[in-house]
Write an enzyme that holds these catalytic residues in place. Structure first.
Site, PDB file in Angstrom:
ATOM      1  N   ARG A 123     106.077  48.415  42.569  1.00 49.13           N
ATOM      2  CA  ARG A 123     106.375  49.138  43.803  1.00 49.13           C
ATOM      3  C   ARG A 123     107.848  49.503  43.792  1.00 49.13           C
ATOM      4  O   ARG A 123     108.689  48.743  43.280  1.00 49.13           O
ATOM      5  CB  ARG A 123     106.083  48.269  45.036  1.00 49.13           C
ATOM      6  CG  ARG A 123     104.618  48.105  45.373  1.00 49.13           C
ATOM      7  CD  ARG A 123     103.960  49.402  45.870  1.00 49.13           C
ATOM      8  NE  ARG A 123     102.581  49.238  46.255  1.00 49.13           N
ATOM      9  CZ  ARG A 123     101.528  49.384  45.445  1.00 49.13           C
ATOM     10  NH1 ARG A 123     101.713  49.718  44.182  1.00 49.13           N
ATOM     11  NH2 ARG A 123     100.306  49.231  45.896  1.00 49.13           N
ATOM     12  N   GLU A 168     108.010  57.028  48.699  1.00 51.62           N
ATOM     13  CA  GLU A 168     107.033  57.985  48.143  1.00 51.62           C
ATOM     14  C   GLU A 168     106.448  58.845  49.263  1.00 51.62           C
ATOM     15  O   GLU A 168     106.231  58.338  50.367  1.00 51.62           O
ATOM     16  CB  GLU A 168     105.909  57.209  47.438  1.00 51.62           C
ATOM     17  CG  GLU A 168     106.428  56.438  46.260  1.00 51.62           C
ATOM     18  CD  GLU A 168     105.336  55.658  45.522  1.00 51.62           C
ATOM     19  OE1 GLU A 168     104.138  55.873  45.815  1.00 51.62           O
ATOM     20  OE2 GLU A 168     105.690  54.855  44.654  1.00 51.62           O
ATOM     21  N   HIS A 173     103.289  57.969  40.537  1.00 51.46           N
ATOM     22  CA  HIS A 173     102.424  56.835  40.902  1.00 51.46           C
ATOM     23  C   HIS A 173     101.000  57.002  40.352  1.00 51.46           C
ATOM     24  O   HIS A 173     100.034  57.118  41.123  1.00 51.46           O
ATOM     25  CB  HIS A 173     102.398  56.658  42.429  1.00 51.46           C
ATOM     26  CG  HIS A 173     102.017  55.263  42.845  1.00 51.46           C
ATOM     27  ND1 HIS A 173     102.485  54.646  43.974  1.00 51.46           N
ATOM     28  CD2 HIS A 173     101.189  54.356  42.261  1.00 51.46           C
ATOM     29  CE1 HIS A 173     101.970  53.437  44.092  1.00 51.46           C
ATOM     30  NE2 HIS A 173     101.179  53.242  43.057  1.00 51.46           N
TER      31      HIS A 173
HETATM   32  C1  GLV Z   1      98.432  50.966  43.123  1.00 51.84           C
HETATM   33  O1  GLV Z   1      99.566  51.227  43.290  1.00 51.84           O
HETATM   34  C2  GLV Z   1      97.855  49.704  43.307  1.00 51.84           C
HETATM   35  O2  GLV Z   1      98.493  48.781  43.862  1.00 51.84           O
HETATM   36  O3  GLV Z   1      96.697  49.528  42.917  1.00 51.84           O
END
Ligand code: GLV
Length: 324
Positions: free
Chosen positions: A243, A272, A290
């Site tokens: 993250r 984001e 992402h």
């Molecule tokens: C995506 O970012 C997830 O946490 O699966």
């Protein structure tokens, strides 16, 4: 059997979008409403009243306001992701709402993406491709785009959970030495991969590549800041597929611009979908939108797992993976 209360079908609200693999099992039994990828917060607040289940994703903050807008009939939030930092778990618990996520099915896809970013950043692929596309390639040059080879290199894995461990296995298979930071020792990884557990600062100092696989939360916010980037150093590579909040993005951009960090490969950002201008302008940065879990197999399996969680809870059973 779930689906109807007093002859009325229960409503499942998909906050944004769910792939057909997940929609199909839900559509047969419930009234399913989808917000769409561009659903704004006000639109979502309009959409959710009366929902028995809510399917969310990392772009959907699930907080007290949204839960209250759903009303007292809400029984489950199924997050289409393994990470669940977008969800206020206490607010869910207080309202008796079960929370489920989608682990395991995305481990390989995300670890592969972290490996791809590692290789791309270490071998300067974005920079080289940008030059080629812009007509700046003037011929084979023995000195151009020289980068880091993983075999014989040292890779530091921050967080040796499921994804971190799979990533460690992949880089170990390429001949890298593995170091790791984790809350508890991982004897199997130490035995099978020769991985060594260190404190964060020692790992950052020793590693050529540092890859982050820890969850987001108040205790990991800006885990990697100016000081930590300095420890990785001018020859080092930082990879983040977890993250954005774990890395101080401004410090990262400044370290890349100042040559204090060698390269970065990022899939996640602090705010984001906006990406800081400084980062877009930074040299030696491979920037992805992402897509860690975005293999066909993984995203289909995540959709199915999210649907299974909804069905399980509305049937009065435990979901496959419950986080609250
Ligand atoms: C995506 O970012 C997830 O946490 O699966």
């Amino acid at each position: 059997m779930s689906g109807e209360v007093n002859g009325v079908r229960e409503t499942v609200v998909v906050a944004r979008h769910l792939l057909p693999a997940g929609m199909q099992p839900l559509r047969g039994r419930f009234e399913v409403v989808e917000g769409g990828l561009d659903a704004t917060r006000p639109r979502l607040l309009e959409l959710v009243p009366g929902a028995a289940a809510l399917v969310a994703d990392p772009a959907v903050p699930v907080d007290a306001e949204l839960l209250d807008a759903c009303g007292p009939g809400l029984r489950v939030v199924a997050n289409f992701a393994v990470g669940y930092d977008n969800i206020d778990l206490d607010a869910c618990r207080e309202r008796g709402v079960v929370v489920a996520n989608t682990p395991d099915v995305l481990t390989q896809a995300t670890a592969e993406l972290a490996l791809a970013l590692t290789l791309a950043a270490a071998r300067r692929l974005s920079e080289a491709e940008r030059d080629l596309r812009a007509g700046r390639w003037t011929g084979w040059d023995p000195a151009a785009y020289r980068g880091l080879e993983l075999r014989g290199g040292t890779v530091g894995v921050v967080g040796l959970g499921r994804i971190g461990l799979r990533y460690a296995e992949l880089v170990a298979a390429l001949g890298a030495e593995v170091l790791y930071v984790a809350r508890s020792a991982k004897p199997a990884a130490e035995r099978e991969l020769g991985a060594r557990r260190l404190e964060l600062a020692a790992l950052l100092e020793a590693a050529d590549v540092v890859s982050i696989h820890a969850p987001a939360g108040p205790e990991t916010r800006h885990l990697i800041g100016e000081r930590e980037l300095g420890l990785i150093g001018s020859g080092g590579v930082l990879v983040n597929t977890s993250r954005g909040s774990l890395v101080d993005e401004r410090a990262l951009a400044a370290a890349l611009a100042g040559g204090r960090l060698g390269a970065a490969g990022l899939d996640v950002y602090e705010d984001e979908p906006s990406v800081a201008e400084e980062l877009l302008a930074a040299p030696n940065a491979v920037l992805l939108p992402h897509i860690g879990s975005a293999s066909v197999a993984s995203r289909d399996a995540m959709a199915l797992l999210a649907a299974d969680s909804v069905i399980a809870v509305l049937d009065g059973r435990e979901p496959p993976s419950r986080v609250a």
